[in-house]
Design an enzyme around this catalytic site. Structure first.
Site, PDB file in Angstrom:
ATOM      1  N   SER A  19       1.179  -0.734  -0.347  1.00 35.07           N
ATOM      2  CA  SER A  19       0.292  -0.041   0.047  1.00 35.07           C
ATOM      3  C   SER A  19       1.156   1.210   0.127  1.00 35.07           C
ATOM      4  O   SER A  19       1.618   1.280   0.686  1.00 35.07           O
ATOM      5  CB  SER A  19      -0.764   0.156   1.188  1.00 35.07           C
ATOM      6  OG  SER A  19      -1.885   1.265   1.396  1.00 35.07           O
ATOM      7  N   THR A  66      -8.298  -1.922   1.116  1.00 24.21           N
ATOM      8  CA  THR A  66      -7.978  -1.838   0.075  1.00 24.21           C
ATOM      9  C   THR A  66      -8.553  -3.511  -0.084  1.00 24.21           C
ATOM     10  O   THR A  66      -9.175  -4.356   0.968  1.00 24.21           O
ATOM     11  CB  THR A  66      -6.547  -2.043  -0.128  1.00 24.21           C
ATOM     12  OG1 THR A  66      -6.811  -2.168  -1.533  1.00 24.21           O
ATOM     13  CG2 THR A  66      -6.138  -2.926   0.363  1.00 24.21           C
ATOM     14  N   LYS A  70     -13.366  -4.847  -0.335  1.00 22.79           N
ATOM     15  CA  LYS A  70     -13.513  -3.581   0.675  1.00 22.79           C
ATOM     16  C   LYS A  70     -15.399  -3.792   0.055  1.00 22.79           C
ATOM     17  O   LYS A  70     -16.799  -3.185   0.220  1.00 22.79           O
ATOM     18  CB  LYS A  70     -13.553  -2.934  -0.727  1.00 22.79           C
ATOM     19  CG  LYS A  70     -12.389  -2.001  -1.164  1.00 22.79           C
ATOM     20  CD  LYS A  70     -12.248  -1.695  -2.111  1.00 22.79           C
ATOM     21  CE  LYS A  70     -10.809  -0.216  -1.835  1.00 22.79           C
ATOM     22  NZ  LYS A  70     -10.550   0.187  -3.522  1.00 22.79           N
ATOM     23  N   ASN A  91     -14.423   2.336   0.684  1.00 21.46           N
ATOM     24  CA  ASN A  91     -12.849   2.163   0.824  1.00 21.46           C
ATOM     25  C   ASN A  91     -12.376   3.535   2.255  1.00 21.46           C
ATOM     26  O   ASN A  91     -11.561   3.346   2.683  1.00 21.46           O
ATOM     27  CB  ASN A  91     -12.284   2.784  -0.428  1.00 21.46           C
ATOM     28  CG  ASN A  91     -12.710   4.395  -0.707  1.00 21.46           C
ATOM     29  OD1 ASN A  91     -13.536   5.215  -0.050  1.00 21.46           O
ATOM     30  ND2 ASN A  91     -11.538   4.853  -0.965  1.00 21.46           N
ATOM     31  N   GLY A 180     -15.898  -4.303 -13.590  1.00 20.09           N
ATOM     32  CA  GLY A 180     -15.417  -4.355 -12.339  1.00 20.09           C
ATOM     33  C   GLY A 180     -15.824  -3.183 -11.679  1.00 20.09           C
ATOM     34  O   GLY A 180     -16.308  -2.206 -11.596  1.00 20.09           O
ATOM     35  N   ALA A 182     -14.169  -0.744  -9.839  1.00 18.89           N
ATOM     36  CA  ALA A 182     -13.868   0.805 -10.792  1.00 18.89           C
ATOM     37  C   ALA A 182     -14.254   1.298 -11.508  1.00 18.89           C
ATOM     38  O   ALA A 182     -14.313   2.535 -11.047  1.00 18.89           O
ATOM     39  CB  ALA A 182     -11.956   0.104 -11.059  1.00 18.89           C
ATOM     40  N   LEU A 277      -6.813   5.224 -15.030  1.00 20.13           N
ATOM     41  CA  LEU A 277      -6.474   4.361 -13.715  1.00 20.13           C
ATOM     42  C   LEU A 277      -5.486   4.232 -12.810  1.00 20.13           C
ATOM     43  O   LEU A 277      -4.887   4.108 -11.623  1.00 20.13           O
ATOM     44  CB  LEU A 277      -7.351   4.016 -12.623  1.00 20.13           C
ATOM     45  CG  LEU A 277      -9.223   4.726 -13.538  1.00 20.13           C
ATOM     46  CD1 LEU A 277     -10.338   3.630 -12.614  1.00 20.13           C
ATOM     47  CD2 LEU A 277      -9.404   5.085 -13.475  1.00 20.13           C
ATOM     48  N   GLY A 300      -3.923   7.271 -13.197  1.00 19.97           N
ATOM     49  CA  GLY A 300      -4.404   7.158 -12.373  1.00 19.97           C
ATOM     50  C   GLY A 300      -3.430   7.860 -10.826  1.00 19.97           C
ATOM     51  O   GLY A 300      -4.366   7.005 -10.090  1.00 19.97           O
TER      52      GLY A 300
END
Length: 337
Positions: A19, A66, A70, A91, A180, A182, A277, A300
């Site tokens: 992350s 993450t 989610k 998120n 999906g 995103a 993204l 992104g």
């Protein structure tokens, strides 16, 4: 320095060591001089409920989420914002007297570089622009064709902010690659912009039909959404004012790939906005190809920064946070500055 009074924030996931959130959030926290720290917490899927109880017990003020939590966290929360329900994912979680509350700041992050006018002009990262979405509480996908890497000889200047032809999106067409999770945030964002047409491109007709139906009775209904299989992409690209890649195609370590073949990207209009993204590599092959044809590119990284900034505002109960500091911290962490 972490003290006994230091308040805890963090990110949960499995795995979570990759992350980038600690780098940008701790940079902002240090800049503000507030007594907080942001930590990564590895939480296995089966331990999610126990983690929430543990966080409440030790006084964690809020956390990011993450993969793979989610969606799984939704039934464990006391309250979920309408935008998070519409997207079907949370998120950002924060603690109130009602318990754990969840929202989704990805839409705000997506929209930030598209706000008009950003101040100062967008130069690979919009400043602290205001989204029309909530900033507090109110209660990536398919496989795609690739092509060979092309040498980039010259590109237009960075996108200066705003839609092609001005800030009025009511006559604009958005084309979204992928269907999906995103893509759901991007559809919500395009609906907030007021796009005249929103087209989603995917591979499975059944999945596309389910995706479209899911918005009909959503907390945020989207009436002007159309879905298409990939063989319609070239025609759609020629109509696009905004073209967004939500698929993982072109992500490191396959940075030479693009979700759109040369013959299709050739049909992009000069001045159209092309948004990926993906933030590594930076820019992606998709953005390079689009810029060579006169399109304006957004990467992104800015969405990542802006969704994080929106979350930090909630946790710290502040109207603004140092977005520039967060952006620079990520750029340094990724070796982009």
């Amino acid at each position: 320095m972490i003290k006994g009074t230091t308040k805890l924030l963090g990110v949960i996931g499995h795995p979570v060591e990759h992350s980038l959130s600690p780098a940008m959030h701790n940079a902002a926290i240090s800049h503000l001089g507030v007594d907080f720290v942001y930590l990564p917490f590895p939480v296995k899927p089966g331990d999610l409920k126990a983690a929430l109880a543990g966080f409440a017990a030790i006084g964690v003020r809020g956390f990011s989420i993450t993969i793979p939590h989610k969606q799984a966290i939704l039934p464990l929360l006391s309250e979920v914002s309408p935008i998070a329900r519409a997207i079907g994912a949370v998120n950002t979680v924060y603690l109130t007297d009602k318990g754990w509350c969840g929202t989704n700041t990805d839409v705000e992050g997506f929209l930030a570089p598209l706000q008009t006018p950003p101040t100062p002009p967008y130069q690979g990262g919009a400043k602290d622009a205001i989204s029309p979405l909530e900033t507090g509480n109110t209660a990536v996908e398919s496989d795609s064709p690739s092509h060979e890497t092309r040498a980039v000889e010259s590109c237009p200047p960075p996108y200066q902010g705003g839609a092609r032809g001005g800030s009025d999106w009511s006559q604009k067409v958005a084309v979204i690659l992928g269907n999906g999770g995103a893509a759901r945030a991007v559809v919500a964002g395009c609906a907030q912009l007021g796009c005249a047409e929103i087209h989603v491109v995917g591979r499975s007709e059944q999945n596309l039909a389910e995706f479209q139906q899911s918005w009909v009775n959503s907390p945020m209904p989207v009436q002007n959404l159309q879905v298409h299989t990939w063989d319609n992409l070239s025609m759609l690209i020629s109509q696009a004012d905004l073209l967004v890649n939500t698929t993982p195609v072109g992500m490191y370590p396959q940075g030479e790939k693009s979700p759109v073949a040369d013959a299709a990207i050739d049909r992009i209009s000069a001045g159209a906005i092309v948004y990926d993204l993906i933030y590594t590599p930076n820019p992606t092959q998709f953005l390079k190809d689009a810029q060579l044809r006169g399109a304006r590119a957004i990467d992104g990284l800015e969405m990542l920064v802006q969704q994080g900034a929106a979350a930090l505002k909630i946790w710290l109960d502040r109207e603004s946070v140092p977005v520039d500091v967060m952006r620079l911290a990520l750029q340094k962490h990724l070796g982009l500055s």
